[in-house]
Design an enzyme around this catalytic site. Structure first.
Site, short mmCIF file in Angstrom:
data_model
loop_
_atom_site.label_atom_id
_atom_site.label_comp_id
_atom_site.label_asym_id
_atom_site.label_seq_id
_atom_site.Cartn_x
_atom_site.Cartn_y
_atom_site.Cartn_z
N LYS A 35 0.81 -1.24 -0.09
CA LYS A 35 -0.05 -0.02 -0.08
C LYS A 35 0.85 1.16 0.02
O LYS A 35 2.13 1.39 0.29
CB LYS A 35 -0.88 0.16 1.19
CG LYS A 35 -0.19 0.09 2.48
CD LYS A 35 -1.12 -0.42 3.71
CE LYS A 35 -0.35 -0.51 5.10
NZ LYS A 35 -1.18 -1.04 6.10
N TYR A 244 16.14 30.00 9.01
CA TYR A 244 14.74 30.35 9.50
C TYR A 244 14.65 30.62 11.01
O TYR A 244 15.16 29.86 11.70
CB TYR A 244 13.73 29.65 9.02
CG TYR A 244 13.12 29.92 7.49
CD1 TYR A 244 13.04 31.15 7.03
CD2 TYR A 244 13.24 28.87 6.80
CE1 TYR A 244 12.66 31.18 5.78
CE2 TYR A 244 12.71 28.88 5.57
CZ TYR A 244 12.53 30.15 4.94
OH TYR A 244 12.06 30.28 3.63
C1 PLP Z 1 -0.23 -2.36 6.59
C2 PLP Z 1 -0.86 -3.63 7.00
C3 PLP Z 1 -0.11 -4.58 6.97
C4 PLP Z 1 1.35 -4.63 6.92
O1 PLP Z 1 1.72 -4.13 8.32
P1 PLP Z 1 3.21 -4.08 8.59
O2 PLP Z 1 3.39 -3.72 10.17
O3 PLP Z 1 3.94 -3.10 7.62
O4 PLP Z 1 3.96 -5.31 8.43
C5 PLP Z 1 -0.74 -5.78 7.11
N1 PLP Z 1 -2.26 -5.99 7.37
C6 PLP Z 1 -2.94 -4.87 7.34
C7 PLP Z 1 -4.50 -4.89 7.27
C8 PLP Z 1 -2.39 -3.34 7.35
O5 PLP Z 1 -3.24 -2.50 7.08
#
Ligand code: PLP
Length: 349
Positions: A35, A244
């Protein structure tokens, strides 16, 4: 070189997937969570690399991300959408052959009515209170949903990065109570859950951050390096200020390097005055504020100022940097998505 360079080691990425895959028994499938543009690394190269390494199943957050992954992967591997089947997603789910992880009766109804016979999974809420069907809702709907033939039942752990947290065992028990005897494939664990051991593995695991070299997978190979090019150096006299709001005053006559890379690149402003850049093996403190495109660094002690300094590299991992910024590796990575030049090294063997 005008922009900071993000170097991604595809050999290390593939090695991390294989190592996580080996942690579960032979019959357990290891998926890959890609994702948010594969946590900001670039989904095309990541899914192709992992497919070559052996991954047959990928998870994305939204149908649009699923389409992108499908275009990179071609037909074959399953692509699962964690937000399920949202209104307006139907065409995309059908055309990109996505498998939505349905999380409510509304979504289940929508899916079965608009795409009868199309694959789907179901998300169950075992205690995180974020996404998925709760116990009573599932109990009522299960007979009818199971009849429609889901190919995965999944849930997500809230505290998997803390192995001693009693929440883990509670969610495990709830997951058993909701899914035992269904005969459907099951998945509970992301990276943290894989490390909790075989009781948490079920039929499929879903690592994300561990693939990319981040905590809680301490044994991961480093995948990401970030180097920022030098634009200019200047002499700053004792008592003068830099940047800044003039937050840094030179305690002595100093040489200050200005490097190209700032919060617009995902080098978040919380690193102001706290982060360290590295000239090879020599640490160089950031002085003053991180600005949109630039960072100022004290290089007074360097006999020779190199063309670029490292922000993420052998001396400062993703997680070290995250700690300095008061955040987690996930956030550092996903922020690095913007205009950085991505360089891929290594090939999956
Ligand atoms: C993001 C996510 C994962 C992966 O999690 P990690 O901690 O990055 O391994 C797996 N399952 C779901 C439902 C997620 O939202």
């Amino acid at each position: 070189m005008a922009v900071a360079t993000l170097t991604l080691d595809l050999t290390a990425l593939a090695a991390n997937w294989r190592a996580l895959d080996r942690m579960s028994a032979a019959g357990v499938q290891t998926a890959a969570v890609v994702k948010a543009d594969a946590y900001g690394l670039g989904v095309d190269a990541v899914v192709r690399t992992l497919a070559k390494a052996g991954a047959r199943r990928f998870f994305v957050a939204a149908a649009e991300e699923g389409l992108r992954a499908r275009e990179a992967l071609g037909p074959g591997p399953q692509i699962n959408v964690l937000s399920g089947h949202m209104a307006g997603d139907t065409r995309l789910i059908r055309e990109a052959d996505l498998t939505p992880m349905l999380n409510s009766v509304t979504q289940i109804t929508r899916h079965l009515e608009t795409l009868p016979g199309h694959s789907f999974g179901v998300q169950l809420d075992t205690g995180m209170n974020r996404l998925g069907m709760e116990f009573a809702e599932w109990e009522a709907a299960a007979p009818f949903v199971l009849e429609a033939g889901p190919d995965l039942l999944m849930s997500h752990l809230a505290c998997a990065d803390a192995p001693d947290d009693p929440m883990n065992a509670r969610q495990l028990a709830n997951f058993h109570a909701m899914t035992d005897g269904t005969g459907v494939a099951r998945s509970l664990s992301a990276t943290g859950g894989i490390l909790l051991g075989p009781a948490y593995h079920f039929d499929l695991t879903r690592p994300g951050i561990g693939l990319y070299g981040g905590q809680p997978y301490g044994a991961a190979q480093r995948v990401v390096a970030l180097s920022v090019p030098l634009i200019q150096t200047r002499a700053v006299a004792q008592g003068e200020t830099v940047g800044y709001s003039a937050t840094w005053t030179a305690p002595q006559d100093s040489v200050i390097a200005t490097v190209q890379g700032g919060y617009a690149d995902g080098i978040i402003r919380a690193l102001s005055g706290r982060a360290t850049l590295w000239a090879g093996d020599v640490p160089c403190p950031v002085v003053g504020r991180v600005s949109m495109d630039m960072i100022t660094v004290d290089v007074t002690h360097l006999p020779h100022v190199p063309d670029a300094l490292d922000l993420i590299g052998p001396h400062q991992t993703l997680d070290h940097l995250a700690e300095v910024a008061g955040t987690i590796g996930y956030e550092i990575l996903t922020r690095l998505a913007a205009r950085l030049e991505r360089r891929f090294i290594g090939t999956p063997s």
